[in-house]
Design an enzyme around this catalytic site. Structure first.
Site, PDB file in Angstrom:
ATOM      1  N   THR A 152     -38.088 -52.822  -6.453  1.00  0.00           N
ATOM      2  CA  THR A 152     -37.603 -53.183  -7.582  1.00  0.00           C
ATOM      3  C   THR A 152     -36.340 -52.345  -8.554  1.00  0.00           C
ATOM      4  OG1 THR A 152     -39.765 -54.299  -8.125  1.00  0.00           O
ATOM      5  CG2 THR A 152     -38.209 -54.129  -9.964  1.00  0.00           C
ATOM      6  N   THR A 168     -66.419 -47.790  -0.482  1.00  0.00           N
ATOM      7  CA  THR A 168     -66.583 -48.770  -1.344  1.00  0.00           C
ATOM      8  C   THR A 168     -65.505 -49.605  -1.844  1.00  0.00           C
ATOM      9  OG1 THR A 168     -67.487 -49.159  -3.726  1.00  0.00           O
ATOM     10  CG2 THR A 168     -66.318 -46.910  -3.290  1.00  0.00           C
ATOM     11  N   ASP A 205     -45.697 -52.004  -4.629  1.00  0.00           N
ATOM     12  CA  ASP A 205     -46.547 -52.877  -4.021  1.00  0.00           C
ATOM     13  C   ASP A 205     -47.636 -52.008  -3.067  1.00  0.00           C
ATOM     14  OD1 ASP A 205     -46.148 -54.969  -5.444  1.00  0.00           O
ATOM     15  OD2 ASP A 205     -44.827 -56.043  -3.975  1.00  0.00           O
ATOM     16  N   THR A 245     -54.513 -46.369  -6.387  1.00  0.00           N
ATOM     17  CA  THR A 245     -54.325 -47.674  -6.069  1.00  0.00           C
ATOM     18  C   THR A 245     -53.697 -48.349  -6.996  1.00  0.00           C
ATOM     19  OG1 THR A 245     -56.735 -47.504  -5.298  1.00  0.00           O
ATOM     20  CG2 THR A 245     -56.061 -49.868  -5.775  1.00  0.00           C
TER      21      THR A 245
HETATM   22  N1  ASP Z   1     -42.191 -56.253  -4.362  1.00  0.00           N
HETATM   23  C1  ASP Z   1     -41.710 -55.105  -5.012  1.00  0.00           C
HETATM   24  C2  ASP Z   1     -41.978 -53.950  -3.749  1.00  0.00           C
HETATM   25  O1  ASP Z   1     -42.971 -53.352  -3.676  1.00  0.00           O
HETATM   26  C3  ASP Z   1     -42.389 -54.440  -6.168  1.00  0.00           C
HETATM   27  C4  ASP Z   1     -41.957 -53.139  -6.836  1.00  0.00           C
HETATM   28  O2  ASP Z   1     -40.955 -52.559  -6.625  1.00  0.00           O
HETATM   29  O3  ASP Z   1     -42.520 -52.617  -7.640  1.00  0.00           O
HETATM   30  O4  ASP Z   1     -41.257 -53.471  -3.211  1.00  0.00           O
END
Ligand code: ASP
Length: 341
Positions: free
Chosen positions: A14, A277, A91, A166
């Site tokens: 993003t 876990t 992600d 995470t």
């Molecule tokens: N879908 C995007 C990615 O992981 C989300 C982001 O950039 O935060 O490339």
């Protein structure tokens, strides 16, 4: 003192995307435009250079071969720069940061992952703060040496150890959590680094870059009602060498004889199974409850407080390094890069 030189690597995500004017869909754009988008980069008291993946990707498309591309870039530029900032989609950023922490051994310079929830051109973007502070953290020096000498992940005012994070929120700016290890640094009016939490390189050891990651791994998350046939289809799938078994709470699992019998048969079939876990905080305590005694008896590896992301990366790294069956359990259960207690 010489100004720090920081190399930025844009992989996609993003942070470097623009909205299609008609459809509104986010799509990656040429990274060179990032420098135009943030004129503030010129105000930093360090020098930056940028390189980019030929085709920037949504981080859902990341795979181990692209981790090797990142490691190659760090290795070839290691002597020429004081620190590295990797711009990456959020992600799968935790997976990539964990992987690079294992692939880059004995780092004496920072490798900081960052990204953003909103594109850099958006009025309310978090991209500028994330990028600028990541560069400042990468450029920090004390007595001529980089302060951070490990893989980190910076997001929304906090620098975390890369292999402890995470992604916990798809909507909030505070998208990451590291419940088992406190932030390495926090950004407020000033940058506060918690020096006692930082990894220190072992004296006299040169950095080593590892590029073999064995992908014959998987994750099996337990759920009430899990069936023997489903477990078998996962644990006996062709070519599988190691599995992260996501258990309940402090490492607990069903006590039914069929359940332990299937795991035991898979282990006898040479499968490595790690107890991790499902909780994002806390630790596996094998044998603490009756519900984990059986797992302890059949010699599951103890994932302690490792995250699933780091456990997967560590399995790929150790399998790729050809660690022998006899020592695998001991090495896995030892903290190599501060990824577990
Ligand atoms: N879908 C995007 C990615 O992981 C989300 C982001 O950039 O935060 O490339």
């Amino acid at each position: 003192m010489a100004r720090s030189k920081i190399l930025l690597l844009y992989t996609g995500g993003t942070i470097g995307m623009v909205k299609h004017p008609e459809t509104g869909t986010l799509k990656a754009f040429n990274f060179d435009a990032i420098a135009e988008q943030i004129p503030e980069l010129k105000l930093l008291d360090c020098d930056t250079e940028c390189i980019s993946f030929e085709t920037p990707i949504d981080s859902s498309d990341i795979d181990p071969s692209l981790w090797v591309t990142m490691v190659d870039m760090i290795e070839t530029q290691y002597e020429s720069f004081d620190g590295f900032v990797i711009l990456h989609g959020s992600d799968t950023m935790s997976y990539s940061a964990a992987a690079l922490s294992f692939m880059c051994e004995n780092l004496s310079k920072p490798v900081i992952f960052t990204g953003s929830q909103l594109p850099i051109g958006d009025l309310r973007t978090d991209a500028k703060e994330n990028l600028i502070t990541s560069i400042q953290l990468a450029a920090l020096k004390e007595n001529g040496q980089p302060v951070i000498q490990e893989v980190g992940l910076y997001f929304e005012y906090k620098l975390y150890r890369g292999n402890r994070t995470t992604k916990i929120n798809a909507a909030h700016f505070e998208a990451f959590e590291s419940l088992n290890y406190a932030p390495l640094a926090q950004s407020g009016v000033s940058l506060e680094v918690s020096k006692s939490l930082l990894l220190k390189p072992q004296k006299g050891k040169q950095p080593k870059f590892h590029k073999k990651m064995d992908q014959s791994v998987g994750v099996l998350k337990l759920f009430p009602g899990i069936s023997p046939s489903f477990m078998r289809s996962v644990l006996f799938s062709e070519g599988l060498k190691a599995v992260v078994l996501e258990t309940y709470g402090a490492g607990n699992a069903p006590t039914a004889p069929w359940f332990i019998a299937i795991l035991s048969e898979a282990i006898q079939n040479d499968l490595i199974i790690v107890n991790v876990t499902q909780c994002s905080g806390g630790s596996v305590l094998m044998g603490h409850y009756e519900a984990s005694k059986g797992l302890e008896k059949i010699q599951l590896l103890n994932g302690k407080d490792i995250s699933t992301e780091a456990a997967l990366a560590k399995l790929m790294y150790l399998l790729g390094s050809g660690v022998s069956k006899g020592t695998f359990k001991t090495i896995f259960e030892t903290s190599l890069r501060g990824e577990m207690q």
